[in-house]
Design an enzyme around this catalytic site. Structure first.
Site, PDB file in Angstrom:
ATOM      1  N   LYS A   1       0.963  -1.255  -0.100  1.00 28.29           N
ATOM      2  CA  LYS A   1       0.044  -0.134   0.140  1.00 28.29           C
ATOM      3  C   LYS A   1       0.668   1.251  -0.075  1.00 28.29           C
ATOM      4  O   LYS A   1       0.577   2.172  -0.567  1.00 28.29           O
ATOM      5  CB  LYS A   1      -1.047  -0.177   1.120  1.00 28.29           C
ATOM      6  CG  LYS A   1      -2.067  -0.937   1.094  1.00 28.29           C
ATOM      7  CD  LYS A   1      -2.764  -1.213   2.526  1.00 28.29           C
ATOM      8  CE  LYS A   1      -3.747  -2.406   2.526  1.00 28.29           C
ATOM      9  NZ  LYS A   1      -4.443  -2.665   3.574  1.00 28.29           N
TER      10      LYS A   1
ATOM     11  N   ASP B   1     -10.948   2.374   3.791  1.00 29.38           N
ATOM     12  CA  ASP B   1     -11.426   1.084   3.810  1.00 29.38           C
ATOM     13  C   ASP B   1     -12.893   0.719   3.731  1.00 29.38           C
ATOM     14  O   ASP B   1     -13.447  -0.282   3.015  1.00 29.38           O
ATOM     15  CB  ASP B   1     -11.025   0.228   4.903  1.00 29.38           C
ATOM     16  CG  ASP B   1      -9.736  -0.446   4.938  1.00 29.38           C
ATOM     17  OD1 ASP B   1      -9.306  -0.425   3.737  1.00 29.38           O
ATOM     18  OD2 ASP B   1      -9.228  -0.487   6.012  1.00 29.38           O
TER      19      ASP B   1
ATOM     20  N   GLN C   1      -4.872  -1.446   9.685  1.00 25.86           N
ATOM     21  CA  GLN C   1      -4.822  -2.727   9.205  1.00 25.86           C
ATOM     22  C   GLN C   1      -5.373  -3.977   9.886  1.00 25.86           C
ATOM     23  O   GLN C   1      -4.947  -3.788  11.510  1.00 25.86           O
ATOM     24  CB  GLN C   1      -3.223  -2.990   8.806  1.00 25.86           C
ATOM     25  CG  GLN C   1      -2.941  -4.169   8.243  1.00 25.86           C
ATOM     26  CD  GLN C   1      -3.345  -4.372   6.729  1.00 25.86           C
ATOM     27  OE1 GLN C   1      -3.423  -3.405   6.204  1.00 25.86           O
ATOM     28  NE2 GLN C   1      -3.916  -5.322   6.225  1.00 25.86           N
TER      29      GLN C   1
END
Ligand SMILES: NC(=O)c1ccc[n+]([C@@H]2O[C@H](COP(=O)([O-])OP(=O)(O)OC[C@H]3O[C@@H](n4cnc5c(N)ncnc54)[C@H](OP(=O)(O)O)[C@@H]3O)[C@@H](O)[C@H]2O)c1
Length: 288
Positions: free
Chosen positions: A53, A120, A97
């Protein structure tokens, strides 16, 4: 005739190029997008995904920083960091995460993120907006599935899409995207799961079959109809003594058999998920 192979690699390269141009426009307007990623612990899959990422952010011109907390960090410390990031006007996106260590409640963490910074699209506000057809930020893997279909010329409009899997990361948000009365969606969507009796009865009806169940090669050739388009979201490790690592990645479909029968299919790796290198060495962490 063998199927068309839908290369996620090529499609994502195109998307990254477009994003780079959009970021450039923002920069000319005096805004450099900043993404802060937070990890708790050293889960190898998470480390690998975050590295990827970071690389992608740099490629498209987004400034990113990864904040790492030790595995035993109290939940309150993580929540305090999220609060700080929420309040910082220089931070545009926050990504925590997953998975988190067991002592931290992921729901509390997700709900603590400002929905406007929730890249997200896990926050209930953003999930609700997605379902209402008013998306603010889009969930990565389901949006990727839609983009693979559209950019490969297999629009879901008017098609029967059967989704195997109803997770909050994959199946449910993909349903929310494809069911909308909107261009690029307008599909008739069936969602199957582990309690669906006779899964094949449903998968055989799919014009477009999307599989995200986390079961290596579970969808066999007899479960799909000729001419179907198959998107395999699964990323599973299976033992392979010929590999240095001792394993390799396979999807949720029996690719070698399906490729002889269907119209188009994504390979694993190299389809909708992580491709190779870094990612082939780790198990999937669920964050995409
Ligand atoms: N490509 C990417 O970017 C990406 C991103 C995230 C995940 N993944 C991969 O996608 C797969 C799914 O991940 P996930 O996080 O969505 O998994 P998950 O949270 O474990 O959910 C799996 C879903 O599949 C259903 N299921 C399990 N076995 C089934 C069966 N035999 N028949 C029908 N349905 C079944 C489950 O049903 P119940 O709800 O009834 O339990 C559940 O809804 C994994 O291989 C993961 O590594 C890929």
């Amino acid at each position: 005739m063998a199927a068309t192979i839908l290369s996620g690699k090529e499609i994502s390269a195109g998307v990254r190029g477009e994003l780079k141009a959009r970021v450039e426009v923002l920069k000319q307007q005096g805004v450099t997008p900043v993404l802060i990623m937070v990890r708790v612990g050293e889960d190898p899959a998470s480390v690998s995904y975050m590295r990827q990422k970071e690389k992608t952010a740099a490629e498209v011109g987004v400034e990113s920083e990864t904040v790492v907390f030790p595995e035993d960090t109290p939940e309150a410390t993580l929540l305090a960091k999220i609060d700080e990031l929420n309040r910082d006007p220089a931070v545009h996106g926050i990504l925590v995460q997953l998975p988190l260590p067991r002592h931290i409640d992921p729901r509390k963490v997700i709900e603590a993120i400002d929905p406007k910074k929730d890249v997200d699209c896990f926050h209930p506000v953003n999930v609700g907006k997605l379902l209402l057809g008013q998306p603010y930020l889009l969930p990565c893997t389901p949006h990727g599935v839609q983009q693979i279909l559209l950019r490969s010329g297999y629009s879901p409009e008017g098609k029967h899409v059967v989704i195997c899997g109803r997770s909050n990361i994959n199946g449910k948000p993909l349903f929310a995207i494809l069911i909308q009365k909107q261009a690029g969606a307008n599909a008739t969507v069936t969602v199957c799961h582990s309690r669906t009796p006779d899964l094949a009865h449903f998968t055989r009806q799919a014009d477009i079959l999307v599989v995200a169940i986390g079961r290596p090669r579970a969808i066999t050739a007899d479960m799909v109809r000729e001419g179907a388009v198959v998107i395999d979201v699964g990323v599973n490790r299976i033992p392979d003594p010929s590999k240095r690592s001792g394993f390799r990645l396979v999807g949720d479909t029996d690719f070698d058999a399906l490729v002889e029968k269907v119209e188009a299919i994504t390979p694993v790796p190299g389809g909708g998920g992580p491709d190779d290198g870094d990612h082939a060495d780790v198990e999937h962490g669920g964050g995409g």
